[in-house]
Design an enzyme around this catalytic site. Structure first.
Site, PDB file in Angstrom:
ATOM      1  N   GLY A   1      -1.740  65.589  53.094  1.00  0.00           N
ATOM      2  CA  GLY A   1      -2.433  66.496  54.014  1.00  0.00           C
ATOM      3  C   GLY A   1      -3.209  67.564  53.255  1.00  0.00           C
ATOM      4  O   GLY A   1      -3.708  67.316  52.158  1.00  0.00           O
ATOM      5  N   GLY A   2      -3.272  68.771  53.827  1.00  0.00           N
ATOM      6  CA  GLY A   2      -4.043  69.868  53.219  1.00  0.00           C
ATOM      7  C   GLY A   2      -3.558  70.210  51.825  1.00  0.00           C
ATOM      8  O   GLY A   2      -4.344  70.554  50.936  1.00  0.00           O
TER       9      GLY A   2
ATOM     10  N   ASP B   1     -12.915  44.455  25.495  1.00  0.00           N
ATOM     11  CA  ASP B   1     -11.975  43.540  26.165  1.00  0.00           C
ATOM     12  C   ASP B   1     -10.542  44.091  26.082  1.00  0.00           C
ATOM     13  O   ASP B   1      -9.782  44.021  27.046  1.00  0.00           O
ATOM     14  CB  ASP B   1     -12.006  42.148  25.518  1.00  0.00           C
ATOM     15  CG  ASP B   1     -13.169  41.295  26.018  1.00  0.00           C
ATOM     16  OD1 ASP B   1     -13.858  41.703  26.973  1.00  0.00           O
ATOM     17  OD2 ASP B   1     -13.396  40.210  25.438  1.00  0.00           O
TER      18      ASP B   1
ATOM     19  N   GLU C   1     -16.059  52.338  30.082  1.00  0.00           N
ATOM     20  CA  GLU C   1     -15.755  51.003  29.520  1.00  0.00           C
ATOM     21  C   GLU C   1     -16.516  49.918  30.289  1.00  0.00           C
ATOM     22  O   GLU C   1     -16.042  48.788  30.430  1.00  0.00           O
ATOM     23  CB  GLU C   1     -14.250  50.747  29.478  1.00  0.00           C
ATOM     24  CG  GLU C   1     -13.533  51.844  28.694  1.00  0.00           C
ATOM     25  CD  GLU C   1     -12.374  51.380  27.850  1.00  0.00           C
ATOM     26  OE1 GLU C   1     -12.164  50.161  27.714  1.00  0.00           O
ATOM     27  OE2 GLU C   1     -11.684  52.257  27.304  1.00  0.00           O
TER      28      GLU C   1
ATOM     29  N   PRO D   1     -28.379  58.250  25.316  1.00  0.00           N
ATOM     30  CA  PRO D   1     -29.073  58.757  26.516  1.00  0.00           C
ATOM     31  C   PRO D   1     -29.854  57.647  27.233  1.00  0.00           C
ATOM     32  O   PRO D   1     -29.881  57.603  28.464  1.00  0.00           O
ATOM     33  CB  PRO D   1     -30.015  59.825  25.946  1.00  0.00           C
ATOM     34  CG  PRO D   1     -29.350  60.278  24.684  1.00  0.00           C
ATOM     35  CD  PRO D   1     -28.629  59.084  24.129  1.00  0.00           C
ATOM     36  N   GLY D   2     -30.463  56.736  26.505  1.00  0.00           N
ATOM     37  CA  GLY D   2     -31.265  55.693  27.143  1.00  0.00           C
ATOM     38  C   GLY D   2     -30.562  54.352  27.258  1.00  0.00           C
ATOM     39  O   GLY D   2     -31.159  53.362  27.685  1.00  0.00           O
TER      40      GLY D   2
ATOM     41  N   GLN E   1      -4.218  61.823  51.014  1.00  0.00           N
ATOM     42  CA  GLN E   1      -4.256  61.912  52.481  1.00  0.00           C
ATOM     43  C   GLN E   1      -2.848  62.149  53.038  1.00  0.00           C
ATOM     44  O   GLN E   1      -2.652  62.945  53.948  1.00  0.00           O
ATOM     45  CB  GLN E   1      -4.851  60.611  53.052  1.00  0.00           C
ATOM     46  CG  GLN E   1      -5.132  60.633  54.523  1.00  0.00           C
ATOM     47  CD  GLN E   1      -6.328  61.517  54.888  1.00  0.00           C
ATOM     48  OE1 GLN E   1      -7.105  61.919  54.017  1.00  0.00           O
ATOM     49  NE2 GLN E   1      -6.451  61.849  56.157  1.00  0.00           N
TER      50      GLN E   1
ATOM     51  N   GLY F   1      -9.837  47.279  25.564  1.00  0.00           N
ATOM     52  CA  GLY F   1      -9.852  48.538  26.311  1.00  0.00           C
ATOM     53  C   GLY F   1      -9.717  48.331  27.803  1.00  0.00           C
ATOM     54  O   GLY F   1      -9.035  49.094  28.486  1.00  0.00           O
TER      55      GLY F   1
ATOM     56  N   PHE G   1     -15.149  55.991  19.402  1.00  0.00           N
ATOM     57  CA  PHE G   1     -16.019  54.809  19.478  1.00  0.00           C
ATOM     58  C   PHE G   1     -17.293  55.231  20.181  1.00  0.00           C
ATOM     59  O   PHE G   1     -17.256  55.818  21.265  1.00  0.00           O
ATOM     60  CB  PHE G   1     -15.275  53.750  20.287  1.00  0.00           C
ATOM     61  CG  PHE G   1     -16.083  52.554  20.713  1.00  0.00           C
ATOM     62  CD1 PHE G   1     -16.172  51.422  19.912  1.00  0.00           C
ATOM     63  CD2 PHE G   1     -16.734  52.543  21.947  1.00  0.00           C
ATOM     64  CE1 PHE G   1     -16.885  50.297  20.326  1.00  0.00           C
ATOM     65  CE2 PHE G   1     -17.446  51.426  22.371  1.00  0.00           C
ATOM     66  CZ  PHE G   1     -17.526  50.304  21.554  1.00  0.00           C
TER      67      PHE G   1
HETATM   68  C1  LIG Z   1     -15.724  60.726  30.607  1.00  0.00           C
HETATM   69  C2  LIG Z   1     -16.509  59.645  29.932  1.00  0.00           C
HETATM   70  C3  LIG Z   1     -16.040  59.096  28.754  1.00  0.00           C
HETATM   71  C4  LIG Z   1     -16.779  58.116  28.097  1.00  0.00           C
HETATM   72  N1  LIG Z   1     -16.348  57.643  26.873  1.00  0.00           N
HETATM   73  C5  LIG Z   1     -17.172  56.842  26.152  1.00  0.00           C
HETATM   74  C6  LIG Z   1     -16.848  56.507  24.795  1.00  0.00           C
HETATM   75  O1  LIG Z   1     -15.804  56.904  24.253  1.00  0.00           O
HETATM   76  N2  LIG Z   1     -17.737  55.765  24.084  1.00  0.00           N
HETATM   77  C7  LIG Z   1     -18.899  55.314  24.648  1.00  0.00           C
HETATM   78  O2  LIG Z   1     -19.659  54.635  23.942  1.00  0.00           O
HETATM   79  N3  LIG Z   1     -19.220  55.590  25.936  1.00  0.00           N
HETATM   80  C8  LIG Z   1     -18.395  56.361  26.684  1.00  0.00           C
HETATM   81  N4  LIG Z   1     -18.727  56.691  27.991  1.00  0.00           N
HETATM   82  C9  LIG Z   1     -19.958  56.155  28.575  1.00  0.00           C
HETATM   83  C10 LIG Z   1     -19.728  55.144  29.696  1.00  0.00           C
HETATM   84  O3  LIG Z   1     -19.217  53.939  29.192  1.00  0.00           O
HETATM   85  C11 LIG Z   1     -21.052  54.977  30.448  1.00  0.00           C
HETATM   86  O4  LIG Z   1     -21.272  56.186  31.172  1.00  0.00           O
HETATM   87  C12 LIG Z   1     -21.068  53.777  31.366  1.00  0.00           C
HETATM   88  O5  LIG Z   1     -21.050  52.585  30.637  1.00  0.00           O
HETATM   89  C13 LIG Z   1     -22.305  53.763  32.296  1.00  0.00           C
HETATM   90  O6  LIG Z   1     -23.487  54.051  31.616  1.00  0.00           O
HETATM   91  P1  LIG Z   1     -24.485  55.159  32.215  1.00  0.00           P
HETATM   92  O7  LIG Z   1     -23.689  56.404  32.440  1.00  0.00           O
HETATM   93  O8  LIG Z   1     -25.652  55.267  31.311  1.00  0.00           O
HETATM   94  O9  LIG Z   1     -24.928  54.613  33.625  1.00  0.00           O
HETATM   95  P2  LIG Z   1     -26.172  53.619  33.917  1.00  0.00           P
HETATM   96  O10 LIG Z   1     -26.101  52.451  33.036  1.00  0.00           O
HETATM   97  O11 LIG Z   1     -27.413  54.427  33.928  1.00  0.00           O
HETATM   98  O12 LIG Z   1     -25.832  53.143  35.390  1.00  0.00           O
HETATM   99  C14 LIG Z   1     -26.137  53.896  36.560  1.00  0.00           C
HETATM  100  C15 LIG Z   1     -25.729  53.037  37.767  1.00  0.00           C
HETATM  101  O13 LIG Z   1     -26.524  51.835  37.796  1.00  0.00           O
HETATM  102  C16 LIG Z   1     -25.675  50.695  37.827  1.00  0.00           C
HETATM  103  N5  LIG Z   1     -26.300  49.598  37.101  1.00  0.00           N
HETATM  104  C17 LIG Z   1     -26.865  49.610  35.867  1.00  0.00           C
HETATM  105  N6  LIG Z   1     -27.307  48.392  35.537  1.00  0.00           N
HETATM  106  C18 LIG Z   1     -27.003  47.568  36.567  1.00  0.00           C
HETATM  107  C19 LIG Z   1     -27.190  46.183  36.823  1.00  0.00           C
HETATM  108  N7  LIG Z   1     -27.764  45.363  35.937  1.00  0.00           N
HETATM  109  N8  LIG Z   1     -26.759  45.675  38.010  1.00  0.00           N
HETATM  110  C20 LIG Z   1     -26.157  46.476  38.920  1.00  0.00           C
HETATM  111  N9  LIG Z   1     -25.951  47.802  38.729  1.00  0.00           N
HETATM  112  C21 LIG Z   1     -26.362  48.334  37.564  1.00  0.00           C
HETATM  113  C22 LIG Z   1     -24.394  51.161  37.161  1.00  0.00           C
HETATM  114  O14 LIG Z   1     -23.302  50.324  37.503  1.00  0.00           O
HETATM  115  C23 LIG Z   1     -24.275  52.572  37.696  1.00  0.00           C
HETATM  116  O15 LIG Z   1     -23.726  52.538  38.994  1.00  0.00           O
HETATM  117  C24 LIG Z   1     -17.995  57.643  28.662  1.00  0.00           C
HETATM  118  C25 LIG Z   1     -18.447  58.205  29.870  1.00  0.00           C
HETATM  119  C26 LIG Z   1     -17.729  59.193  30.493  1.00  0.00           C
HETATM  120  C27 LIG Z   1     -18.300  59.806  31.760  1.00  0.00           C
END
Ligand SMILES: Cc1cc2nc3c(=O)[nH]c(=O)nc-3n(C[C@H](O)[C@H](O)[C@H](O)COP(=O)(O)OP(=O)(O)OC[C@H]3O[C@@H](n4cnc5c(N)ncnc54)[C@H](O)[C@@H]3O)c2cc1C
Length: 397
Positions: A354-355, A243, A378, A130-131, A351, A245, A125
């Site tokens: 321990g070590g 939901d 998620e 990136p953005g 914790q 998930g 899924f």
């Molecule tokens: C191991 C792994 C598996 C994954 N698998 C999938 C997958 O199968 N499919 C998929 O589509 N995605 C996947 N993801 C992506 C994942 O769902 C996102 O990394 C996650 O939703 C957060 O997005 P971001 O990393 O861009 O963080 P950002 O959105 O850049 O957030 C950075 C920080 O800002 C906080 N933040 C952002 N907006 C707000 C707000 N409005 N209010 C308060 N705090 C905020 C966030 O909570 C976070 O602490 C995966 C990620 C990882 C690391």
């Protein structure tokens, strides 16, 4: 009507079968998988053969037909043994099969859901870009339409199962100006479609058995048979899958907490300091008591939410607005509490060790690294709190 939180004999039998399978087949390979960071292809194949990749899918579509409660039983048991296997099953089932089951046409169900539930095809899924992470409706991948033909172009990241999947649910923007409501469409895209390739795979702190892949879409041509649900309603498709998930992720966290608590209790009874087993010290007992309280509370939350989703059925068109909202709030609550309690449990269990708990290769050290991601993927827990608070502010408690 009385509340009944007990499992049926069939559900208990399913749990027993899964537990014995995982102890026999999966537990012995987990330490090596964590070290080599390789996808556990042979145990995944065995699990597919057992039907574990189609647990909530109705039997008519190749699944075991055990609903969300049965699915949470599987995820809880997986959580006790290995989070990587749990994530592989979760990405495939909650996020891959749910969109097909809830929104797919009969043809799409036959093409993708049936082989996925039978374990012949693996799904992934792909929403994150990136953005566009937490702001997941701000999809930049473009879906250009020319009558019935679509061309998908963009970059997706962090896709669990992205390297191995046979087909991927891809969210793309049919009209960026419209945003999440009307501007995002869900597609199901086969690997091997020209222009659809796997990019870099991330090295991670934990979940070493899973791939977390970049997917590149370079003018990928798809047709109406690939459009999942209505054009412009892809964000709803994604949120509905999430939901499911989030509740199953709660079940996996529950299993992880049970394993951490049991390991810590066993260790505490066998480790002697100051002439006594450390389990005799209140400081240790209180940690175990806190874990046990959270485990007990989470059991009710997870299975209450799963049973609610089972009662709602698999046709989103029949769901009322209030029912949808309470499902979404419940899922966010389960995900948020479960992931934070699980992080706390593995931290305290480490914790107690321990070590030794800090030594690479011990089960608790792996569990500590594996647990942290559940507060992030998620939907981060900050986003879950926003979802919960918005619902409290509009609907009340
Ligand atoms: C191991 C792994 C598996 C994954 N698998 C999938 C997958 O199968 N499919 C998929 O589509 N995605 C996947 N993801 C992506 C994942 O769902 C996102 O990394 C996650 O939703 C957060 O997005 P971001 O990393 O861009 O963080 P950002 O959105 O850049 O957030 C950075 C920080 O800002 C906080 N933040 C952002 N907006 C707000 C707000 N409005 N209010 C308060 N705090 C905020 C966030 O909570 C976070 O602490 C995966 C990620 C990882 C690391």
């Amino acid at each position: 009507m009385p509340f009944d939180f007990s499992f049926t004999p069939d559900q208990e039998a399913f749990r027993a079968a899964v537990r014995s399978f995982l102890e026999r087949e999966v537990a012995p390979i987990v330490a090596e998988m964590d070290e080599t960071e390789e996808f556990p292809a042979s145990t995944v194949k065995r699990m597919q053969t057992e039907g574990y990749f189609g647990v909530p899918v109705p039997e008519a579509y190749g699944g075991l037909g055990l609903g969300k409660v049965g699915y949470c039983i599987l995820l809880e048991e997986l959580g006790r043994v290995d989070a990587s296997h749990g994530t592989i099953v979760g990405a495939h089932t909650s996020l891959g099969t749910t969109p097909l089951l809830y929104y797919g046409t009969e043809e799409q169900k036959q093409n993708w859901l049936v082989p996925a539930a039978r374990g012949e095809k693996l799904l992934a899924f792909s929403l994150t870009e990136p953005g566009s992470g937490s702001d997941s409706g701000a999809v930049h991948t473009v879906a250009e339409r020319d009558h019935d033909a679509w061309t998908l172009t963009g970059t997706k990241i962090y896709v669990s199962n992205g390297r191995e999947a046979d087909a991927v649910i891809v969210m793309a923007g049919n009209d960026v100006k419209l945003g999440p409501n009307g501007g995002v469409t869900a597609f199901v895209v086969d690997k091997g479609t020209p222009g659809f390739t796997v990019g870099r795979c991330e090295k991670k702190m934990g979940l070493h058995g899973t791939s977390t892949a970049e997917l590149l879409l370079d003018h990928v041509a798809v047709g109406p048979k690939n459009v999942l649900g209505e054009v412009g309603k892809g964000f709803h498709v994604a949120m509905t899958a999430l939901d499911v998930g989030r509740v199953s992720l709660g079940a996996a966290s529950l299993g992880g907490m049970e394993a951490a608590c049991s390991a810590a209790a066993d260790f505490a009874k066998n480790r002697t300091q100051f002439g006594l087993p450390i389990s005799e010290f209140e400081a240790i007992q209180f940690k175990l008591a806190d874990m046990a309280m959270h485990i007990e509370a989470l059991r009710y939350l997870v299975y209450h939410a799963a049973a609610h989703q089972d009662r709602m059925g698999e046709d989103p068109a029949t769901w009322g607005r209030l029912e949808r909202q309470s499902k979404t709030r419940e899922s966010a609550i389960v995900k948020c509490l479960a992931s934070e309690w699980a992080s706390e449990a593995v931290d305290e269990a480490l914790q107690i060790h321990g070590g030794l708990g800090y030594i690479r290769g011990t089960p608790i050290e792996r569990a500590y690294r594996d647990a942290r991601i559940s507060e992030i993927f998620e939907g981060t827990n900050e986003i879950q709190r926003l979802v919960i608070a918005r619902d409290v502010l509009t609907r009340g408690l």
